[in-house]
Design an enzyme around this catalytic site. Structure first.
Site, PDB file in Angstrom:
ATOM      1  N   LYS A  32     -35.720 -40.625 -13.244  1.00  0.00           N
ATOM      2  CA  LYS A  32     -36.160 -41.927 -12.749  1.00  0.00           C
ATOM      3  C   LYS A  32     -34.586 -42.673 -12.818  1.00  0.00           C
ATOM      4  CE  LYS A  32     -36.585 -44.177 -17.302  1.00  0.00           C
ATOM      5  NZ  LYS A  32     -37.329 -45.324 -17.965  1.00  0.00           N
ATOM      6  N   THR A  33     -33.603 -42.317 -13.623  1.00  0.00           N
ATOM      7  CA  THR A  33     -32.243 -43.139 -13.515  1.00  0.00           C
ATOM      8  C   THR A  33     -31.797 -42.737 -12.451  1.00  0.00           C
ATOM      9  OG1 THR A  33     -32.511 -43.181 -16.133  1.00  0.00           O
ATOM     10  CG2 THR A  33     -30.381 -43.387 -14.746  1.00  0.00           C
ATOM     11  N   ASP A 219     -36.323 -51.333 -14.593  1.00  0.00           N
ATOM     12  CA  ASP A 219     -36.416 -50.181 -15.311  1.00  0.00           C
ATOM     13  C   ASP A 219     -37.572 -50.402 -16.509  1.00  0.00           C
ATOM     14  OD1 ASP A 219     -36.598 -47.857 -16.082  1.00  0.00           O
ATOM     15  OD2 ASP A 219     -34.457 -47.518 -16.836  1.00  0.00           O
ATOM     16  N   GLU A 220     -38.153 -49.721 -16.863  1.00  0.00           N
ATOM     17  CA  GLU A 220     -38.891 -49.552 -18.149  1.00  0.00           C
ATOM     18  C   GLU A 220     -40.042 -50.869 -17.981  1.00  0.00           C
ATOM     19  OE1 GLU A 220     -39.057 -47.074 -19.959  1.00  0.00           O
ATOM     20  OE2 GLU A 220     -37.318 -46.375 -20.227  1.00  0.00           O
ATOM     21  N   GLN A 250     -45.986 -44.198 -21.439  1.00  0.00           N
ATOM     22  CA  GLN A 250     -45.048 -44.312 -22.634  1.00  0.00           C
ATOM     23  C   GLN A 250     -44.725 -45.982 -22.965  1.00  0.00           C
ATOM     24  OE1 GLN A 250     -41.366 -41.770 -21.987  1.00  0.00           O
ATOM     25  NE2 GLN A 250     -42.050 -41.520 -19.902  1.00  0.00           N
ATOM     26  N   ARG A 606     -40.071 -35.156 -25.586  1.00  0.00           N
ATOM     27  CA  ARG A 606     -38.427 -35.132 -25.895  1.00  0.00           C
ATOM     28  C   ARG A 606     -38.017 -33.834 -25.750  1.00  0.00           C
ATOM     29  NH1 ARG A 606     -37.849 -39.270 -24.060  1.00  0.00           N
ATOM     30  NH2 ARG A 606     -39.975 -39.158 -23.303  1.00  0.00           N
TER      31      ARG A 606
END
Length: 722
Positions: A32-33, A219-220, A250, A606
């Protein structure tokens, strides 16, 4: 020229879909980044958008720095005119620019947690408020939530019931805001609240930022609260060129005020929304993703998505069942040693757990086996405030000359010994060349100290004399329990709604357990009961060894919450038991249960190479080992996806349907009448909370924490549910 061929098709679509509302559902490890960076570069290089007209909001300062660095290094785009930063940094800039519309000047201070606590203590003192009845942590948490919901003191009773407690909280809130204004100061919640009001109440200011920020990226987005939603909604209203990136799977920060509805309802809040899903994962092999997908599909509040990858692996995640928490730590140690023999760096390894209190057994095991470790997002168990406070009492008992330890707890818990009194004591001890403890003993000779304060000092001195006498004969664990009980520490923290204070209760209970284990091990090894000095020496050694160089190779220890946004090749997720994960506070609430499931999902994703899952059949709580119930989440994962070789005694003798039935039977049998977290009443001991249930029905043996920290084991027939 932007080379879009470096992106996958979905990422390309994100970069080039620049007009109108865009919802990007970015699965874990899906790049995504990278997508946000290319989209920003595409707007500037291809669409010729002035960087001045772009706003990019990140969740952390670290993420903002990474985005800026990659724009500059990859595309040679200067960030000078770009607005990139966290919500709080962006709001601070806006407030400083627009101070003429606000009740404070542009050079306002920003108060952090410690500053806030200091202000609240002053207000409590001025209003003569009893912190026992109005726990500071709980009140701060309530006020923070009001601000994040854009509820001012003037609007307080439009959204809150009026009663004695709420009336006092409203008064504290009002006084707190008045104090901040007088000091030309804002706290972190104010930065959001005042920005939202500024944009809402001033059309000319709102118009300015509508025209300025023609393209906005957040973002987020799943971690935003109402105030943050409102700020963006007001700015994006005109152009509607809003791209929000997030993953409802998440969303794990509701306890901070985050509202998952913001991302789930995005299509309702904006018209003609384009939705793009990033489901290709670049971090984990498919064997890991299959487990994550199998787990998260049980959640109802989510946008359907399924992670996939081209990364292949024939290693299934391993599920290991051990006898107790110490065997679990031993298992992790053995696996780490194996990995080291394969030239795997400890920096690539992490141990994830639900609560900070679980770290202790791993810290001890790693120290014993010379495995370097670092606690990420936390501190060494014995360095945590609530533990250091108790240790300070023990040190003064063992060594009355320890002025530093005495100063730490002379007025903790609050007992009315103020700074003026302490200064008089320090001056007297200096003049007479005696210790602070001796000065307390002789406080009657200090004329400047008032009688009330002198009486409180006398009471404290007598307490220490009593505890010192007890330390000569009482086991260390019993001495600690006595101190905790007489100080009412458990009660103070349990009466707070602050998540940190709830965690402190868990840590104090774990501290008691550690002292019991130390005494048992000491007697076994040396054939005699340890002295208090022996225990303090043991603690000091562990604390000293925790000061590791940041660049030194070390396995990471952290909670699942702190693992968000990180990745490791080798992941150990431990303590997979009902009551830990999901946490006991979440079991009876469906929304909270879904967040616990998302937390497990975050932990699983993770993983870069190998995932180890484990739980203990028995876990120690205070004096006894209690049978655990495997986490219900384990039974939601398709068993064919896990390597159960080491746990065949549990699984292979059961058909899949029987496994689920057995799990349900265990839960129904042990919790038919009583369950962990339930509030009860006892004729003699009063009200309490159930910490553990052994057996079934009304005859179950209950471990109960009563007011004042009393711990009792009582048969269910003798209590009633309230």
């Amino acid at each position: 020229m932007i080379n879009l061929s470096e992106l996958n098709p979905q990422q390309q679509k994100i970069a080039t879909t620049t007009e109108g509302p865009l919802l990007v559902l970015a699965g874990a490890g899906s790049g995504k980044t990278r997508s946000v960076i290319y989209r920003t570069a595409y707007l500037i290089e291809e669409k010729k958008v002035n960087p001045y007209n772009i706003l990019v909001v990140t969740f952390t300062n670290k993420a903002a720095r990474e985005l800026i660095d990659r724009l500059e290094n990859t595309f040679n785009i200067s960030s000078r005119f770009l607005w990139i930063g966290t919500f709080h940094s962006i709001c601070t800039r806006i407030l400083r620019y627009e101070q003429e519309y606000l009740p404070f000047s542009a050079n306002f201070s920003i108060y952090d947690d410690d500053d806030q606590k200091s202000v609240f203590k002053k207000i409590y003192k001025n209003l003569d408020i009893n912190p026992q009845k109005f726990p500071l942590g709980r009140v701060r948490n309530i006020i923070s939530r009001q601000k994040n919901s854009l509820i001012t003191p003037e609007l307080f009773f439009e959204f809150n019931d009026r009663n004695y407690f709420s009336e006092v909280v409203e008064e504290i809130y009002r006084e707190y805001q008045t104090y901040l204004k007088k000091n030309n100061a804002l706290d972190f919640d104010d930065l959001l609240m005042y920005t939202a009001f500024l944009l809402h109440d001033n059309p000319e200011v709102r118009k300015k930022y509508e025209q300025k920020f023609r393209y906005i990226m957040i973002d987020e987005y799943q971690d935003t609260n109402y105030a943050q939603f409102k700020i963006i909604n007001l700015i994006a209203e005109k152009h509607q060129n809003l791209c929000v990136v997030g993953d409802d799977d998440q969303a794990i920060y509701s306890w901070r005020g985050a509202n998952i509805r913001n991302i789930l309802n995005f299509r309702r809040d904006y018209k003609n929304v384009t939705i793009i899903k990033l489901e290709q994962n670049y971090r984990s092999p498919q064997t890991i993703l299959d487990v994550a997908n199998s787990l998260i599909k049980s959640n109802k509040e989510r946008h359907p998505k399924k992670l996939w990858t081209n990364i292949k692996s024939d290693k299934k995640p391993k599920l290991t069942i051990v006898e107790n928490e110490h065997k679990e730590a031993d298992f992790v140690v053995e696996e780490l040693i194996k990995l080291q023999r394969q030239n795997v760096s400890l920096n690539d390894c992490v141990v994830l757990y639900r609560t900070n209190a679980q770290s202790r057994v791993f810290e001890s095991a790693f120290l014993q086996n010379d495995i370097q470790y670092q606690i990420v997002g936390g501190v060494n168990f014995y360095q945590r405030k609530e533990i250091k406070d108790i240790i300070a009492y023990l040190r003064v008992i063992g060594n009355p000359n320890d002025n530093e330890s005495l100063l730490r707890i002379i007025n903790f818990p609050a007992r009315g010994i103020g700074k003026t009194t302490i200064n008089h004591l320090l001056n007297f001890s200096t003049e007479q060349d005696i210790t602070l403890f001796e000065a307390i003993k002789d406080s009657g000779k200090i004329s400047e100290i008032k009688p009330i304060a002198r009486k409180k000092l006398e009471n404290l001195y007598l307490k220490f004399l009593k505890w010192t006498a007890l330390s000569a004969s009482l086991p260390v664990s019993e001495l600690i329990k006595t101190i905790i009980k007489e100080l009412e520490l458990i009660s103070i923290y349990e009466n707070s709604d602050d998540p940190k204070d709830i965690a402190r209760v868990e840590n104090i209970n774990e501290f008691i357990t550690s002292a019991e284990e130390f005494s048992e091990n000491y007697e076994e090894n040396f054939g005699e009961k340890p002295l208090l000095t022996d225990y303090l020496q043991s603690i000091s050694l562990q604390t000293d060894l925790d000061n590791l160089d940041e660049n030194e190779e070390a396995v990471k220890l952290m909670t699942m919450h702190n693992a968000k946004g990180l990745e490791f090749d080798y992941v150990f997720i431990v303590g997979l038991e009902d009551g830990l994960l999901p946490h006991s506070r979440s079991i009876d609430n469906e929304r909270a249960l879904e967040e616990e499931r998302r937390l497990f999902y975050v932990a699983i994703t993770r993983t870069g190479k190998m995932l180890n899952l484990s739980y203990a059949r028995y876990r120690r709580t205070f004096e006894s080992n209690n049978r655990t119930v495997p986490s219900r989440f384990l039974f939601e994962i398709d068993e064919s996806l896990l390597d159960k070789e080491d746990s065949s005694f549990y699984y292979q003798s059961l058909a899949p349907r029987k496994q689920k039935k057995m799990r349900n039977d265990i839960i129904l049998e042990s919790q038919k009448y009583f369950k962990v977290g339930q509030k009860i009443a006892h004729d003699k001991f009063g009200k309490g909370v159930i910490l553990n249930v052994e057996g079934s029905g009304k005859n179950a043996k209950l471990t109960i924490s009563f007011a004042g920290g009393k711990l009792k084991k009582i048969i269910g027939n003798f209590v009633k549910i309230i």
